[in-house]
Enzyme design. Sequence first.
Site, PDB file in Angstrom:
ATOM      1  N   GLY C  46       0.828  -1.198   0.000  1.00 35.11           N
ATOM      2  CA  GLY C  46       0.000   0.000   0.000  1.00 35.11           C
ATOM      3  C   GLY C  46       0.859   1.242   0.000  1.00 35.11           C
ATOM      4  CB  ALA C  50      -1.396   4.348   6.040  1.00 36.68           C
ATOM      5  CG  HIS C 272     -19.917  11.168   3.503  1.00 40.67           C
ATOM      6  ND1 HIS C 272     -20.654  12.264   3.149  1.00 40.67           N
ATOM      7  CD2 HIS C 272     -18.728  11.631   3.959  1.00 40.67           C
ATOM      8  CE1 HIS C 272     -19.934  13.353   3.388  1.00 40.67           C
ATOM      9  NE2 HIS C 272     -18.770  13.005   3.879  1.00 40.67           N
ATOM     10  NE  ARG C 336     -18.032  12.376   7.474  1.00 45.33           N
ATOM     11  CZ  ARG C 336     -16.829  12.157   7.005  1.00 45.33           C
ATOM     12  NH1 ARG C 336     -16.315  10.945   7.038  1.00 45.33           N
ATOM     13  NH2 ARG C 336     -16.131  13.141   6.496  1.00 45.33           N
ATOM     14  NE  ARG C 441     -13.136   8.376   8.330  1.00 39.64           N
ATOM     15  CZ  ARG C 441     -13.236   9.471   7.587  1.00 39.64           C
ATOM     16  NH1 ARG C 441     -12.781  10.635   8.030  1.00 39.64           N
ATOM     17  NH2 ARG C 441     -13.822   9.422   6.400  1.00 39.64           N
TER      18      ARG C 441
END
Lengths: 250, 241, 643
Positions: C46, C50, C272, C336, C441
């Site tokens: 990846g 990150a 969302h 959200r 989140r």
Amino acid sequence: MNLTLKIWRQQNAKAPGGFATYQVQDVTPDMSFLEMLDLLNENLQAKGEPPVAFEHDCREGICGSCGFLINGVAHGGRRGTTVCQLSMRFFKDGDCLTLEPWRARAFPVLRDLAVDRSPFDRIIQAGGFITAPTGGAPDANAILVPKDAAETAFDAAACIGCGACVAACPNAAAMLFTAAKVTHLNALPQGQPQRDRRTLGMVAAMTEELFGSCTNHGECEAVCPKKIPIEFIGKMNRDLICATLHHRGE
Amino acid sequence: MTESAERQHRAVASNRVMALWSSVIGKKVVMAVTGAVLILFVVSHVVGNLKIFSGPEEINAYSRFLREVGWPELGYGQLLWIVRIVLLSCAFLHITAAVQLTLMNRQARPVGYDAKKDVETTWGALTMRWGGLLLAVFIVFHLLHFTGGVVGFQAGQFEDLRVYQNVVAGFSVWPIALFYIVAMGALCLHLDHGIWSMLQTLGWATAQNSKSLRKFSRIFAILIFAGFISVPISVLAGWVR
Amino acid sequence: MEPARIEMLESKIPSGPIERKWEKARFDMKLVNPANRRKHRIIIVGSGLAGASAAASLGQQGYNVDCFSFHDSPRRAHSIAAQGGINAAKNYRNDGDSIFRLFYDTVKGGDFRAREANVYRLAQISVNIIDQCVAQGVPFAREYGGLLDTRSFGGVQVSRTFYARGQTGQQLLLGAYQALEEQVAAGSVKMHSRSEMLDLVLVNGRARGIITRDLVSGAIESHAADVVVLATGGYGNVFYLSTNAKGSNATAIWRAHRRGALFGNPCFTQIHPTCIPVSNENQSKLTLMSESLRNDGRVWVPKKKGDNRAPAGIPEDERDYYLERRYPSFGNLVPRDVASRNAKEVCDEGRGVGPGGQGVYLDFADAIGRLGEAQVREKYGNLFDMYEEITGENAYKVPMRIFPAVHYTMGGLWVDYQLMSTLPGLFVAGEANFSDHGANRLGASALMQGLADGYFILPYTLPNYIASNTLEKVDTSHPAFAEVKDEVAKRVARMVNVRGKRTVDSIHKELGRMMWENCGMARTEAGLRSNLAGIPALREEFWHNVNIIGSGEELNQSLEKAGRVADFLELGELICLDALQRAESCGGHFRVESQTPDGEALRDDERFSYASAWEWKGDGGQWELQKEPLAFEHVHLAQRSYK
Ligand SMILES: Cc1cc2nc3c(=O)[nH]c(=O)nc-3n(C[C@H](O)[C@H](O)[C@H](O)COP(=O)(O)OP(=O)(O)OC[C@H]3O[C@@H](n4cnc5c(N)ncnc54)[C@H](O)[C@@H]3O)c2cc1C
Ligand code: HEM
Ligand code: HEM
Ligand code: SF4
Ligand code: F3S
Ligand code: FES
């Protein structure tokens, strides 16, 4: 609506390629161009034919994966849009569209409409960064950046690395891409220490990757989905001249 | 060191001028600068040519002046020779860069498009190379013609320093006059793109001024064109005889 | 087995007061002698925020890093799409922000299902992230004085979100990408683009390498290392339609899960509230309109059912600004999950707008009246343009139509305080781990977490692992590699040779529909049970009737998709299993059976104050649930209220 597509098919980098013609039925105006190709691919696979390979990921115009020419214009000719954002609203029933991959010596075709754009990464490696080892940074507000410098930097940094500029340039030059990154970093106070090194390095890399040179056609700016202006190319040339004059070698 | 690190190092360490010349941009800058010099010459040349309308004495005197200027410090024709040398080297560099870049650009796209549509570029930009080539041919011919007098004249017709008579005689041969006019067309196109291109190359164009720079470039090119062709036209039309 | 399992779920939270935990942990960590670092190989799968930030930082430290991405360039990772911004407790605005408040907001916003110690560390590190990014040349928005500008973002009342126009993620990723490319040039990182991890290799119970497929040649390759990091992003595409990129997938973490890594809170997915509504049958993805729009846009629907007048034609008193009505103090800025659920409710009541009644208005008329169109354009211009490109409507004139869409997955591989999974030597960072966001989140905190993991946590915890374990030399000649490589090759061949009737997409869409219907914004026991029956059946269908044209030895995009969908078909089942098991409502997870009288999510802290961690027990939907109990010492358990 129904469309006729003339698409470049090529199995891999070595295989010879050619155009194939397909019909797509029942395209609706609220589809995106790539959704129209999805539809084509579903039909092809149903018929046992290999689907058309084309690059795409975010489908919202920011990752820079997508891109090919539609009737000779990179990203399809709507100013400031990538093909993935291109809506079928802008086409009409019976249209006949020719789809071709980016063409440049530096961008070999991998399959159908997908090409290899890794030279862009190598141009960045040659100086498209500000050396700031993790952890050593001063407080963010210790570096004042005038709003206009920040704005210029951002205008340039908006480049998504799609390669349309190269594809559209009659000389297959990577000037706009390179100029965008050079301008982004050279515009900022943080970018000054490596300014000359960066400019010299990236331009040299661009030359070695066998891209063409700029003769100021302005085609790149016209197709750039992020509307990067060619004035940045002039800025980069300036920076290169200055860098050449300043630089004491080593 | 990795390939790209080396590459960066080489670019930085090697001689400055060569580094500039070795990059696509460097060559382009050379074209711009030499182009600028050539333009300066062309401008002064067209001005000089227009003296023809103020009669034989004027322009012949001018021609003499060109050779005597700088006297006594410089001997007869010395300054002219200096100018010639500068011009020659500029033309040489300009053409060398042009040829090298053109070759590079050809190689940069070995497989062309089936249906490429240009959306922005101009006729002038697209004809820079052929136009340039025509200019090269023209210049050679032109030197043999009006400077050497070895082509386009019957024996004894060409006399050094009698510019007025030479021009009239030269252009009364209509194919030659026509060739000049065509060549001036090429020059006009070349400058239409060239002047703007030069300014853009050297980083003078900005989002604000680039439109007006393009206009300026076009007007400038057209003026030069008009200035030059006025001579052969007037000769053909018999206004100047 | 019992003790082993306890040991397995040890969260390794350092002792001491929460403010000092990270400092203490860092002090207790063993270091690797600079001279020896080159000798240690680190695999990072990846190259998003990150992965790229970790690879760059570890490369700078002198380790030998191999970084993998299925994209053609690290710059294309889906982090690029993040629009709104990144949080940091800088308190530059002097508006009462602090590390503790960011910590508090995040734990509360996550509805008390996150690990306090991790969240506190995240809040502490947030401050350094902005410094780091600015030093790299990330062009954050500035005030005229040259100082950084900030804005407020969903679910909080302070202005702590740093942004770069509407392309914050792009600019942050480019910063990390450039740092990464610098290390590639320096030779400390080797970038393997267009190669997809298809399996994890264990040697004596430790993660020691991966098997990849070269997406151009199709070659299956082995790579060995001392440590493996997965930073492969979220798995929202299990729902087919989501705001994720088409390529976003769960394969890397799923393969690791099958090799023994526990999967944390799989059912915690975020819907969302502000996305462009679905418009057609062939819709391939959903586009997010940054939540920052909620700062100035007002959400409303008509009061009357099925009122299909043009929005302009609906008088003020016949409009229901339902968020402002129900949540006076937060209004349009509620978190959200709350905003999404409310949108669903009004649409279910038949008051939705636009085609199919699946949408609500986000109206900028007032903002334009207040600030003027110019300033609104300066703030959100690119979003309005994007909206117009897609819908053909000019949001300066008519209100936007928005509807919730799957966006983010809080769940992921379970990791301890060191970000190590239950498999020794396997670390997980970014959206791929289950760590810091609990059941929901907050906006602008995923970029923060991804960069915290990559720039400031892994560069300590990885060396600590390397230094405190004696890792025997292992290279790809070890039989374990040959074995796994062979399994991978067989699996690819098997997939290609089904030669059935259905395309991969058609199966993926069917899975997506099931997940959205029964495991989306509102989840019922009955619905989940029907999925637990339906998904395995669909999985069977896939393995017997999928149609992949072409071979495995070429660039084959259908094959790439197929591999990912095959894993979604297993993960989808686990998500439903987890959702069924968690018979409470919390954050993004809304169990219809568990709500307050006025329809808010009702947590059940007695029974569910834990993070679920699932252990793979073999094919055919067998898992074993383990629980990491969560203690809340600093933020007191309370029913969230944004009223
Ligand atoms: C539209 C959108 C808007 C968002 N806006 C915000 C925001 O405003 N603020 C915020 O804080 N967060 C936002 N988020 C969330 C945030 O962007 C992501 O959670 C975060 O960027 C994830 O980063 P990552 O590095 O974990 O994963 P990614 O950036 O997704 O990177 C994944 C990487 O893993 C690689 N990879 C994946 N699988 C494999 C495999 N099998 N083999 C090899 N490589 C593999 C990919 O190539 C890629 O490089 C948004 C998300 C979306 C979708
Ligand atoms: C209709 C157009 C032109 C006319 C009538 C013209 C006329 C002349 C004449 C009469 C001379 C000789 C002057 C002398 O010997 O004193 C001359 C010289 C020259 N011209 Fe032109 N010219 C024209 C266009 C051009 C152009 C377009 C160029 C260049 C691009 C050019 C380049 C030269 C050069 C280099 C010389 C030689 C000067 C020297 O070294 O003596 N001319 N021209
Ligand atoms: C003699 C033969 C010539 C050739 C082969 C030639 C060729 C070219 C070519 C290929 C270009 C590049 C196009 C571009 O970069 O935009 C160019 C640019 C230019 N030429 Fe010429 N040219 C010639 C003569 C001239 C003359 C006589 C002049 C001036 C009167 C001139 C002025 C310019 C200018 C100003 C440019 C623009 C430079 C830039 O864009 O940086 N050229 N020429
Ligand atoms: S400059 Fe424009 S066209 Fe070129 S790569 Fe960047 S975004 Fe694409
Ligand atoms: S199109 Fe090509 S010629 Fe220059 S201005 Fe753009 S790079
Ligand atoms: S698919 Fe990402 S820009 Fe088009």
